[in-house]
Design a protein around this motif. Structure first.
Motif, PDB file in Angstrom:
ATOM      1  N   THR A 114      56.911  98.669 102.647  1.00  0.00           N
ATOM      2  CA  THR A 114      56.776  99.986 102.013  1.00  0.00           C
ATOM      3  C   THR A 114      55.700  99.920 100.932  1.00  0.00           C
ATOM      4  OG1 THR A 114      59.090 100.406 102.495  1.00  0.00           O
ATOM      5  CG2 THR A 114      58.070 101.799 100.826  1.00  0.00           C
ATOM      6  N   TYR A 115      54.813 100.881 100.982  1.00  0.00           N
ATOM      7  CA  TYR A 115      53.674 100.896 100.048  1.00  0.00           C
ATOM      8  C   TYR A 115      53.673 102.186  99.234  1.00  0.00           C
ATOM      9  CZ  TYR A 115      51.844  97.177 103.010  1.00  0.00           C
ATOM     10  OH  TYR A 115      51.689  96.012 103.706  1.00  0.00           O
ATOM     11  N   THR A 116      53.250 102.092  97.987  1.00  0.00           N
ATOM     12  CA  THR A 116      52.949 103.278  97.193  1.00  0.00           C
ATOM     13  C   THR A 116      51.426 103.380  97.162  1.00  0.00           C
ATOM     14  OG1 THR A 116      54.878 102.826  95.848  1.00  0.00           O
ATOM     15  CG2 THR A 116      53.303 104.409  94.967  1.00  0.00           C
ATOM     16  N   ALA A 166      44.577 103.261  94.596  1.00  0.00           N
ATOM     17  CA  ALA A 166      45.464 102.145  94.215  1.00  0.00           C
ATOM     18  C   ALA A 166      46.486 101.944  95.324  1.00  0.00           C
ATOM     19  CB  ALA A 166      46.176 102.453  92.905  1.00  0.00           C
ATOM     20  N   LEU A 167      46.809 100.665  95.546  1.00  0.00           N
ATOM     21  CA  LEU A 167      47.775 100.349  96.615  1.00  0.00           C
ATOM     22  C   LEU A 167      48.731  99.266  96.106  1.00  0.00           C
ATOM     23  CD1 LEU A 167      48.663 100.765  99.552  1.00  0.00           C
ATOM     24  CD2 LEU A 167      46.943  99.122 100.260  1.00  0.00           C
ATOM     25  N   HIS A 168      50.019  99.549  96.261  1.00  0.00           N
ATOM     26  CA  HIS A 168      51.050  98.623  95.775  1.00  0.00           C
ATOM     27  C   HIS A 168      52.125  98.506  96.851  1.00  0.00           C
ATOM     28  CE1 HIS A 168      53.824  96.720  92.914  1.00  0.00           C
ATOM     29  NE2 HIS A 168      54.751  97.530  93.383  1.00  0.00           N
ATOM     30  N   ARG A 215      49.723  88.698 104.543  1.00  0.00           N
ATOM     31  CA  ARG A 215      48.688  88.771 103.502  1.00  0.00           C
ATOM     32  C   ARG A 215      48.751  90.094 102.755  1.00  0.00           C
ATOM     33  NH1 ARG A 215      44.953  89.003 108.708  1.00  0.00           N
ATOM     34  NH2 ARG A 215      45.903  90.904 109.407  1.00  0.00           N
ATOM     35  N   LEU A 216      48.110  90.089 101.614  1.00  0.00           N
ATOM     36  CA  LEU A 216      47.904  91.316 100.839  1.00  0.00           C
ATOM     37  C   LEU A 216      46.459  91.250 100.370  1.00  0.00           C
ATOM     38  CD1 LEU A 216      50.734  92.156  98.243  1.00  0.00           C
ATOM     39  CD2 LEU A 216      50.105  93.426 100.271  1.00  0.00           C
ATOM     40  N   ASP A 217      45.737  92.356 100.439  1.00  0.00           N
ATOM     41  CA  ASP A 217      44.340  92.362  99.970  1.00  0.00           C
ATOM     42  C   ASP A 217      44.251  91.931  98.524  1.00  0.00           C
ATOM     43  OD1 ASP A 217      43.778  93.784 102.213  1.00  0.00           O
ATOM     44  OD2 ASP A 217      43.662  95.712 101.146  1.00  0.00           O
ATOM     45  N   MET A 218      43.054  91.496  98.178  1.00  0.00           N
ATOM     46  CA  MET A 218      42.796  91.112  96.778  1.00  0.00           C
ATOM     47  C   MET A 218      43.096  92.287  95.824  1.00  0.00           C
ATOM     48  SD  MET A 218      39.458  89.307  95.427  1.00  0.00           S
ATOM     49  CE  MET A 218      38.957  89.246  93.744  1.00  0.00           C
ATOM     50  N   TYR A 219      42.814  93.532  96.262  1.00  0.00           N
ATOM     51  CA  TYR A 219      42.999  94.677  95.349  1.00  0.00           C
ATOM     52  C   TYR A 219      44.312  95.421  95.592  1.00  0.00           C
ATOM     53  CZ  TYR A 219      38.358  93.504  93.983  1.00  0.00           C
ATOM     54  OH  TYR A 219      37.289  92.794  93.507  1.00  0.00           O
ATOM     55  N   THR A 220      45.244  94.775  96.280  1.00  0.00           N
ATOM     56  CA  THR A 220      46.574  95.365  96.473  1.00  0.00           C
ATOM     57  C   THR A 220      47.566  94.526  95.673  1.00  0.00           C
ATOM     58  OG1 THR A 220      45.953  96.100  98.678  1.00  0.00           O
ATOM     59  CG2 THR A 220      48.304  95.983  98.214  1.00  0.00           C
ATOM     60  N   SER A 221      48.482  95.205  95.005  1.00  0.00           N
ATOM     61  CA  SER A 221      49.497  94.476  94.235  1.00  0.00           C
ATOM     62  C   SER A 221      50.833  94.575  94.975  1.00  0.00           C
ATOM     63  CB  SER A 221      49.624  95.096  92.835  1.00  0.00           C
ATOM     64  OG  SER A 221      49.950  96.467  92.952  1.00  0.00           O
ATOM     65  N   ASN A 279      45.059  94.131 109.606  1.00  0.00           N
ATOM     66  CA  ASN A 279      44.265  93.893 108.415  1.00  0.00           C
ATOM     67  C   ASN A 279      43.933  95.211 107.699  1.00  0.00           C
ATOM     68  OD1 ASN A 279      42.789  92.397 106.621  1.00  0.00           O
ATOM     69  ND2 ASN A 279      40.939  92.425 107.880  1.00  0.00           N
ATOM     70  N   ARG A 280      44.257  95.304 106.419  1.00  0.00           N
ATOM     71  CA  ARG A 280      43.959  96.476 105.568  1.00  0.00           C
ATOM     72  C   ARG A 280      44.453  97.773 106.198  1.00  0.00           C
ATOM     73  NH1 ARG A 280      40.161  95.268 101.736  1.00  0.00           N
ATOM     74  NH2 ARG A 280      39.344  97.375 101.687  1.00  0.00           N
ATOM     75  N   GLN A 281      45.624  97.666 106.827  1.00  0.00           N
ATOM     76  CA  GLN A 281      46.112  98.791 107.636  1.00  0.00           C
ATOM     77  C   GLN A 281      46.271 100.094 106.853  1.00  0.00           C
ATOM     78  OE1 GLN A 281      49.031  98.000 110.527  1.00  0.00           O
ATOM     79  NE2 GLN A 281      49.798 100.084 110.599  1.00  0.00           N
ATOM     80  N   VAL A 282      46.916 100.016 105.688  1.00  0.00           N
ATOM     81  CA  VAL A 282      47.210 101.261 104.961  1.00  0.00           C
ATOM     82  C   VAL A 282      45.905 101.915 104.509  1.00  0.00           C
ATOM     83  CG1 VAL A 282      48.382 102.246 102.978  1.00  0.00           C
ATOM     84  CG2 VAL A 282      49.490 100.448 104.302  1.00  0.00           C
ATOM     85  N   ARG A 283      44.979 101.114 104.010  1.00  0.00           N
ATOM     86  CA  ARG A 283      43.681 101.669 103.573  1.00  0.00           C
ATOM     87  C   ARG A 283      42.983 102.336 104.752  1.00  0.00           C
ATOM     88  NH1 ARG A 283      42.347  99.550  98.407  1.00  0.00           N
ATOM     89  NH2 ARG A 283      43.809  97.893  97.884  1.00  0.00           N
ATOM     90  N   LYS A 284      43.003 101.655 105.905  1.00  0.00           N
ATOM     91  CA  LYS A 284      42.310 102.210 107.087  1.00  0.00           C
ATOM     92  C   LYS A 284      42.995 103.477 107.577  1.00  0.00           C
ATOM     93  CE  LYS A 284      40.379  97.855 108.708  1.00  0.00           C
ATOM     94  NZ  LYS A 284      40.642  96.723 109.603  1.00  0.00           N
TER      95      LYS A 284
HETATM   96  N1  URA Z   1      47.416  97.575 103.904  1.00  0.00           N
HETATM   97  C1  URA Z   1      46.272  97.412 103.218  1.00  0.00           C
HETATM   98  O1  URA Z   1      45.343  98.205 103.341  1.00  0.00           O
HETATM   99  N2  URA Z   1      46.179  96.349 102.406  1.00  0.00           N
HETATM  100  C2  URA Z   1      47.157  95.458 102.235  1.00  0.00           C
HETATM  101  O2  URA Z   1      47.005  94.515 101.480  1.00  0.00           O
HETATM  102  C3  URA Z   1      48.347  95.664 102.957  1.00  0.00           C
HETATM  103  C4  URA Z   1      48.444  96.713 103.788  1.00  0.00           C
END
Ligand code: URA
Length: 270
Positions: free
Chosen positions: A134-136, A206-208, A103-109, A190-195
Motif C-alpha cells: 500500500t502506497y501513499t 512524493a511516494l511512501h 526494492r524501493l526507489d531511492m526517492y520512495t520512503s 520496477n517503479r510501478q506506482v510512478r509509471k
Molecule cells: N512503485 C514505485 O514507483 N516505486 C517504488 O519504489 C515502489 C513502487
C-alpha cells in the motif's frame, strides 16, 4: 551485502571441516545456483545463493532474522554501488547477512523488509504470489475521477497492463494544487506506482509505502527499524504459501482440462 567463502559457508553449515570442504569443492561435489564450482576462491551470498552438496540443498546455520525498516528517501535498496550512494544496509547494522525483500526507489520512503532467509525472499517476491503493498502517493494537480478509475482497472505501463488496484482519494487541495491517493497493488514492477500515475497524466511528487500486507510503519520513525514478530512472519508466509497452493491447484485443474480436451489422435477437440 557481505559475501563469504564457499568452504567457510559449507563448514559453518555443518557439512564437514573447512579443509574437508575444500576437498569436496575440488572434487566437483558442490554447486552454486545449479553450476558446479570447483575453485576455492569462490564467494557466495548465503541470503540469495543456492548451494548444493551432492545435490542436497545446504541451509545456512545462521539464525533467521526478519526486519521492518521505515526507509527514508535518499537510500538505495542495493548494497553500496559504484556511485557510493547510501544504502539501506547502512541503516540496519546486524551481524546477519540480510538483503532487502524486493526494492524501493531511492526517492520512495516507507516499509521495507530485510532478511537473511532466502526462501522467504523467493516466496514473497515471486511474481505470482506477491503480497499486497500500500502506497501513499502525492500528485501534482487535482486528479480526475476517470483517472482514478483507470488506475483501479489497470493501465498500460510500457508493454504491460497493470492488474486491478485498490485506489482511494485521501485528499485534494486546490490551493496547493495537489492530490493524495492511497494505492494498493500486489505486483512489483520496477517503479510501478510512478509509471501508473504517469500513464494517467499525473506527476508523482512524493511516494511512501505505508504497508506490506497488513504490516505498517506508522509507529516507526523514518530511518528506524524493528524485528518482525513471529506471527507477522507466519502471516506473510501463510498468505504467499496459500497463493502458491492456489496457483498449483489451478495449474493442476487446467492440466486436466487440457488433457481431457485432446482426442485420442492427439488433436485438440474444437
Ligand atoms: N512503485 C514505485 O514507483 N516505486 C517504488 O519504489 C515502489 C513502487
Amino acid at each position: 551485502m557481505e559475501e563469504v567463502r564457499l568452504q567457510k559457508f559449507l563448514a559453518n553449515s555443518g557439512v564437514a571441516s573447512r579443509r574437508k570442504c575444500e576437498e569436496l569443492i575440488l572434487e566437483g561435489k558442490v554447486s552454486v545456483n545449479g553450476k558446479v564450482v570447483n575453485e576455492l576462491g569462490t564467494k557466495i551470498n548465503p541470503s540469495v545463493d543456492k548451494v548444493e552438496f551432492c545435490g542436497k540443498l545446504i541451509h545456512s546455520s545462521e539464525k533467521k532474522v526478519y526486519i521492518l525498516l521505515n526507509k527514508p528517501i535518499g537510500y538505495v535498496t542495493t548494497a553500496k554501488d559504484q556511485f557510493d550512494r547510501d544504502s539501506v544496509l547502512d541503516l540496519v547494522k546486524v551481524k546477519e547477512r540480510i538483503v532487502p525483500v524486493g526494492r524501493l526507489d531511492m526517492y520512495t520512503s516507507g516499509a521495507l523488509i530485510l532478511t537473511n532467509d532466502g526462501d522467504f525472499v523467493y516466496k514473497v517476491t515471486h511474481p505470482k504470489h506477491e503480497i499486497t503493498k500500500t502506497y501513499t502517493v502525492t500528485l501534482r494537480g487535482i486528479i480526475e475521477d476517470d483517472a482514478v478509475e483507470k488506475l483501479r482497472n489497470g493501465v498500460e505501463i510500457e508493454d504491460y497492463i497493470t492488474r486491478p488496484a485498490k485506489v482511494r482519494i485521501l485528499k485534494t487541495d486546490i490551493e496547493k494544487n495537489i492530490s493524495r491517493l492511497e494505492i494498493t497493488i500486489h505486483e512489483g514492477k520496477n517503479r510501478q506506482v510512478r509509471k501508473m500515475c504517469e500513464a494517467v497524466g499525473s506527476k508523482v511528487i512524493a511516494l511512501h509505502r505505508s504497508k506490506i500486507g497488513d504490516i505498517g510503519v506508522k509507529d516507526l520513525k523514518l530511518g528506524t527499524w524493528r524485528y518482525l514478530r513471529d506471527f507477522e512472519v507466519k502471516n506473510i508466509l501463510w498468505i504467499v504459501t496459500d497463493k502458491i497452493i492456489e496457483t498449483k491447484e489451478k495449474w493442476r485443474r487446467n492440466k486436466w482440462v487440457y488433457l481431457i480436451s485432446f482426442q485420442k489422435d492427439g488433436k485438440m477437440k474444437k
